[in-house]
Design a protein around this motif. Sequence first.
Motif, PDB file in Angstrom:
ATOM      1  N   UNK A 299       2.907   4.100  -2.405  1.00 27.49           N
ATOM      2  CA  UNK A 299       2.184   2.998  -3.046  1.00 27.49           C
ATOM      3  C   UNK A 299       2.361   1.701  -2.258  1.00 27.49           C
ATOM      4  N   UNK A 300       3.621   1.402  -1.872  1.00 23.73           N
ATOM      5  CA  UNK A 300       3.893   0.183  -1.099  1.00 23.73           C
ATOM      6  C   UNK A 300       3.252   0.253   0.278  1.00 23.73           C
ATOM      7  N   UNK A 301       3.302   1.454   0.907  1.00 27.69           N
ATOM      8  CA  UNK A 301       2.674   1.600   2.217  1.00 27.69           C
ATOM      9  C   UNK A 301       1.179   1.377   2.163  1.00 27.69           C
ATOM     10  N   UNK A 302       0.524   1.921   1.126  1.00 32.66           N
ATOM     11  CA  UNK A 302      -0.908   1.689   0.980  1.00 32.66           C
ATOM     12  C   UNK A 302      -1.230   0.228   0.735  1.00 32.66           C
ATOM     13  N   UNK A 303      -0.365  -0.450  -0.017  1.00 34.03           N
ATOM     14  CA  UNK A 303      -0.580  -1.872  -0.296  1.00 34.03           C
ATOM     15  C   UNK A 303      -0.542  -2.690   0.994  1.00 34.03           C
ATOM     16  N   UNK A 424      -2.848   3.750  11.198  1.00 36.02           N
ATOM     17  CA  UNK A 424      -1.454   3.320  11.319  1.00 36.02           C
ATOM     18  C   UNK A 424      -0.609   3.750  10.137  1.00 36.02           C
ATOM     19  N   UNK A 425       0.665   3.908  10.421  1.00 32.73           N
ATOM     20  CA  UNK A 425       1.669   4.169   9.400  1.00 32.73           C
ATOM     21  C   UNK A 425       2.576   2.958   9.325  1.00 32.73           C
ATOM     22  N   UNK A 426       2.676   2.357   8.168  1.00 29.83           N
ATOM     23  CA  UNK A 426       3.472   1.148   8.027  1.00 29.83           C
ATOM     24  C   UNK A 426       4.806   1.414   7.380  1.00 29.83           C
ATOM     25  N   UNK A 427       5.576   0.363   7.167  1.00 27.64           N
ATOM     26  CA  UNK A 427       6.859   0.508   6.469  1.00 27.64           C
ATOM     27  C   UNK A 427       6.662   1.123   5.094  1.00 27.64           C
ATOM     28  N   UNK A 428       7.668   1.808   4.612  1.00 28.00           N
ATOM     29  CA  UNK A 428       7.693   2.502   3.316  1.00 28.00           C
ATOM     30  C   UNK A 428       6.861   3.787   3.329  1.00 28.00           C
ATOM     31  N   UNK A 429       5.878   3.830   4.192  1.00 33.39           N
ATOM     32  CA  UNK A 429       4.906   4.914   4.150  1.00 33.39           C
ATOM     33  C   UNK A 429       5.369   6.134   4.926  1.00 33.39           C
ATOM     34  N   UNK A 430       6.235   5.937   5.927  1.00 39.60           N
ATOM     35  CA  UNK A 430       6.586   7.018   6.841  1.00 39.60           C
ATOM     36  C   UNK A 430       7.271   8.173   6.127  1.00 39.60           C
ATOM     37  N   UNK A 431       8.310   7.875   5.333  1.00 43.00           N
ATOM     38  CA  UNK A 431       9.041   8.942   4.655  1.00 43.00           C
ATOM     39  C   UNK A 431       8.150   9.683   3.675  1.00 43.00           C
ATOM     40  N   UNK A 432       7.271   8.942   2.986  1.00 46.09           N
ATOM     41  CA  UNK A 432       6.398   9.574   2.006  1.00 46.09           C
ATOM     42  C   UNK A 432       5.425  10.527   2.676  1.00 46.09           C
ATOM     43  N   UNK A 454      -2.297   2.450  -3.731  1.00 43.05           N
ATOM     44  CA  UNK A 454      -1.729   1.236  -3.141  1.00 43.05           C
ATOM     45  C   UNK A 454      -2.750   0.458  -2.340  1.00 43.05           C
ATOM     46  N   UNK A 455      -3.586   1.186  -1.587  1.00 48.70           N
ATOM     47  CA  UNK A 455      -4.622   0.527  -0.796  1.00 48.70           C
ATOM     48  C   UNK A 455      -5.645  -0.167  -1.695  1.00 48.70           C
ATOM     49  N   UNK A 456      -5.972   0.451  -2.830  1.00 50.41           N
ATOM     50  CA  UNK A 456      -6.991  -0.114  -3.730  1.00 50.41           C
ATOM     51  C   UNK A 456      -6.428  -1.105  -4.731  1.00 50.41           C
ATOM     52  N   UNK A 457      -5.100  -1.198  -4.840  1.00 49.85           N
ATOM     53  CA  UNK A 457      -4.492  -1.964  -5.922  1.00 49.85           C
ATOM     54  C   UNK A 457      -4.907  -3.441  -5.962  1.00 49.85           C
ATOM     55  N   UNK A 458      -4.965  -4.162  -4.842  1.00 49.15           N
ATOM     56  CA  UNK A 458      -5.363  -5.583  -4.944  1.00 49.15           C
ATOM     57  C   UNK A 458      -6.738  -5.767  -5.577  1.00 49.15           C
ATOM     58  N   UNK A 459      -7.712  -4.988  -5.135  1.00 50.58           N
ATOM     59  CA  UNK A 459      -9.053  -5.124  -5.695  1.00 50.58           C
ATOM     60  C   UNK A 459      -9.092  -4.678  -7.153  1.00 50.58           C
TER      61      UNK A 459
END
Length: 688
Positions: A299-303, A424-432, A454-459
């Motif tokens: 979720x955090x990685x998608x955000x 890209x793979x960002x922080x928090x996302x790699x282990x998941x 996570x990617x859609x959460x802001x909208x």
Amino acid sequence: MISAFRPLILARAALVLLFAVAAVLLGPHPAQAQSNNITAELVAGGPVVPGQPVTLAIHFTPAPGWHGYWKNPGDAGYGMQLEWQLPAGWEAGEPQYPVPHQLLISGLMNHVYKGPYAVLVPVTAPPGAVAGQDVPVRVAAQWLACTDVICVPEKAALQTTIPAAANAPDERFNQWTAAIPPEIDRTGSFEITGEFLRLAIPLPASLELPDPHIYLADKDLVAYAAPQRLSRRGDLLIAEIPLALLGAVPDQISGILAFQDGEGVRFTAQGGAVPAKGTMLALPGMDSPPLAILLLGALAGGLLLNIMPCVFPILSLKALSLARAGESQREARSEGLAYTAGVILASVALGGLLLVLRAAGEQVGWAFQLQEPGVVVALAVLAAAITANLAGLFRLPSFSITRSGEPASAFATGLLAAVVATPCTGPFMAAAMGAALLLPAVQALVLFAALGLGLALPFLLIGFIPALRRLLPRPGAWMESFRKFMAVPMGLTALALLWLVWRLGGEVFAVLTLALACALIAAFVIYGKERRRKPALRLAGFAAVAAGAVLVFGLTRSFEAPSHSAEASILGPVNFSEANLASARAKGKPVFLWFTADWCVTCKVNESVAIEREATRAAFDRAGVIAIKGDWTRRDPEISAFLTKQGIAGIPLYIWYAPGGEAQQLDQVLTPDTLVDLASGPIQPSDN
């Protein structure tokens, strides 16, 4: 894959030849008596029963720091050799070994015993053997005794007497017998597929496998040091092991499936069909976090993906479209849900396709679609078209990123955002994402869905929380200017993708892709302006789009023709392979390993910030650091297998190996001083 392990294979062959020569020199010739580093004794069971087997045990006791070998010693060493002296008619059977252990030295995998162990050998009395008489037996045994530094061929003449009557048995026999792994009562199957040995071992689904490893008795068939991919499919264990294949493929193979703490089972397998992979097992030494933690990481990685240059313009404009919608809470929520549905659907679809490809034996990871030529071209053309749309060159009546009040438009925008966010793979996302490759399919898809959420959460939050919408600027003429301004980061994304096309296919291929993008934009411009007055031109626009799609398909064939060369680095790195990594670590110097790709934005940022710096190069030179670079721009099965072994599904990945130390996985976002501080640390390289 086989070529990657060829240096280790040749080294193994040379070592085996050396040990064999040493054994011949020490074998039949008389030598001065000397103490062995591994003592041996021959112990007999009993009693003698005509026509029945009697168990003999050869008990070995290595001195501290020394070890002996299994019958297939691995990449180095040689197994025990026995020459029996038995009475007429007596026959010695196949030696039975306990479960060995892995010992990796300088990239060479050894199958060893470091503590006392016993090899059991059944000997069978002939039917006409005289009962009631003691039977003396002798054996000339040769074996190899090694430390982690030196090896010494050793031998001994052992003898014992099989008693005629049933005496009190040696109490150690129970322990020795219990250490021999039982044999599975069903035969498995194996096949050679590409560069892998695929093996199906019958095993109850209820049997836990905390730390599995397969030891093959057949020599020179597989790469012993390569990672083994294991999965469960009902009552079958499916294994995929990279081949070495120095000899012919046998009709039958056998070995030991080890669990942990010396436990295991023996198996045999005949050539035949092997089912597809099932649920992947976690690799040794890789502890997967709880599912709840993984979900939070996804979720955090998608955000965090929302701040990527290819996603931020889409999110910003779509958010501002809600401000244009006014006070309609219903429309805002509808668009928020539609956008979220599009993002999650695309994320789950990409994740599901990734799992299907890996189950079929493909070595792929996250953002695998950017290793496909047609996808790279399509994304470059799409990004160019979106840039033109944002710049105001054309408007489509059925779709617009800034259109408000239409769930279909929001849904399509969500699909688009998920597709362009995956490089890209960002922080928090790699282990998941790494865990998703090992978890059962349902749990893995839930992780991909969490990434999409996570990617859609802001909208989604903007759509459901009026207070957030009120924080957005009021609609006005400035929005058209902002819309055109957002064409800049999207245009940079298009240029980056075009650069990737050039890096992989050369100048001609990049020019053809650019021409295709221009043709598609021209078709959209004509369609938007002449759709009412000149239907023929509208049809021509559709024809141009169709022709462009056909051209994209044709270009994918020429895409793979040119050879790809990685960008030069001031660190002068060695190209990644398991063999090169093992060789570098054996030199006793610090090793820095990193994986990158031309399509990975985070990778390129880290390289400019922390890797491709004079300060880093100078620090590495002072400390004698060996740099190794893995380029994953195109598919590379060995890199994919290594990433899986590390519990990572995508890149970037940075690993620091201190001399003689364990691997240290670094953060996926490097600071300018990260590598300089590591190279300047207290651990210094050795002189060898």
